[in-house]
Write an enzyme that holds these catalytic residues in place. Structure first.
Site, PDB file in Angstrom:
ATOM      1  N   ARG A  75       0.825  -1.224   0.000  1.00 36.17           N
ATOM      2  CA  ARG A  75       0.000   0.000   0.000  1.00 36.17           C
ATOM      3  C   ARG A  75       0.850   1.261   0.000  1.00 36.17           C
ATOM      4  O   ARG A  75       0.575   2.200  -0.751  1.00 36.17           O
ATOM      5  CB  ARG A  75      -0.945   0.017   1.211  1.00 36.17           C
ATOM      6  CG  ARG A  75      -2.035  -1.035   1.139  1.00 36.17           C
ATOM      7  CD  ARG A  75      -2.912  -1.032   2.374  1.00 36.17           C
ATOM      8  NE  ARG A  75      -2.078  -1.289   3.545  1.00 36.17           N
ATOM      9  CZ  ARG A  75      -2.343  -0.843   4.765  1.00 36.17           C
ATOM     10  NH1 ARG A  75      -3.408  -0.108   5.003  1.00 36.17           N
ATOM     11  NH2 ARG A  75      -1.543  -1.125   5.768  1.00 36.17           N
TER      12      ARG A  75
ATOM     13  N   ASN B  29      -6.047  -2.692   2.013  1.00 33.06           N
ATOM     14  CA  ASN B  29      -6.036  -4.143   2.164  1.00 33.06           C
ATOM     15  C   ASN B  29      -7.467  -4.627   2.245  1.00 33.06           C
ATOM     16  O   ASN B  29      -8.326  -3.952   2.817  1.00 33.06           O
ATOM     17  CB  ASN B  29      -5.295  -4.560   3.437  1.00 33.06           C
ATOM     18  CG  ASN B  29      -3.797  -4.424   3.325  1.00 33.06           C
ATOM     19  OD1 ASN B  29      -3.234  -4.391   2.233  1.00 33.06           O
ATOM     20  ND2 ASN B  29      -3.131  -4.352   4.461  1.00 33.06           N
TER      21      ASN B  29
END
Length: 94
Positions: free
Chosen positions: A23, A41
């Site tokens: 990320r 996520n």
């Protein structure tokens, strides 16, 4: 050179992509490319991202997503075209 066409893509990345900085790396790549959107996520172990901006920049982000950062092992990438929402900035969501 860009023609000003704004596009949006939703990207779902499966494989070993959580716990490897995916990320945060995606956010850095988006900022480098000038792409707006977000990344998060998912409970199933995948990572989902939305990228919006100049078509060439968004396509470059999607290409990056196919391999991700060092340590990631991308198994598959699903890409959906969506209508732009004129997002600003790029965020990392939990």
């Amino acid at each position: 050179m860009t023609d000003g066409t704004r596009v949006r893509r939703r990207v779902l990345v499966r494989g070993f992509v959580q716990g490897v900085g995916y990320r945060w790396s995606a956010a850095r790549e988006a900022e480098r490319l000038g792409v707006a959107g977000w990344v998060r996520n998912r409970a199933d172990g995948s990572v989902e991202a939305v990228a919006e901006g100049d078509e060439a920049a968004v396509e470059a982000f999607v290409a990056w997503a196919a391999h991700g950062p060092r340590g990631a092992s991308v198994g598959s990438v699903d890409v959906r075209e969506e209508a732009p929402e004129h997002l600003a900035g790029f965020t990392v969501e939990p």
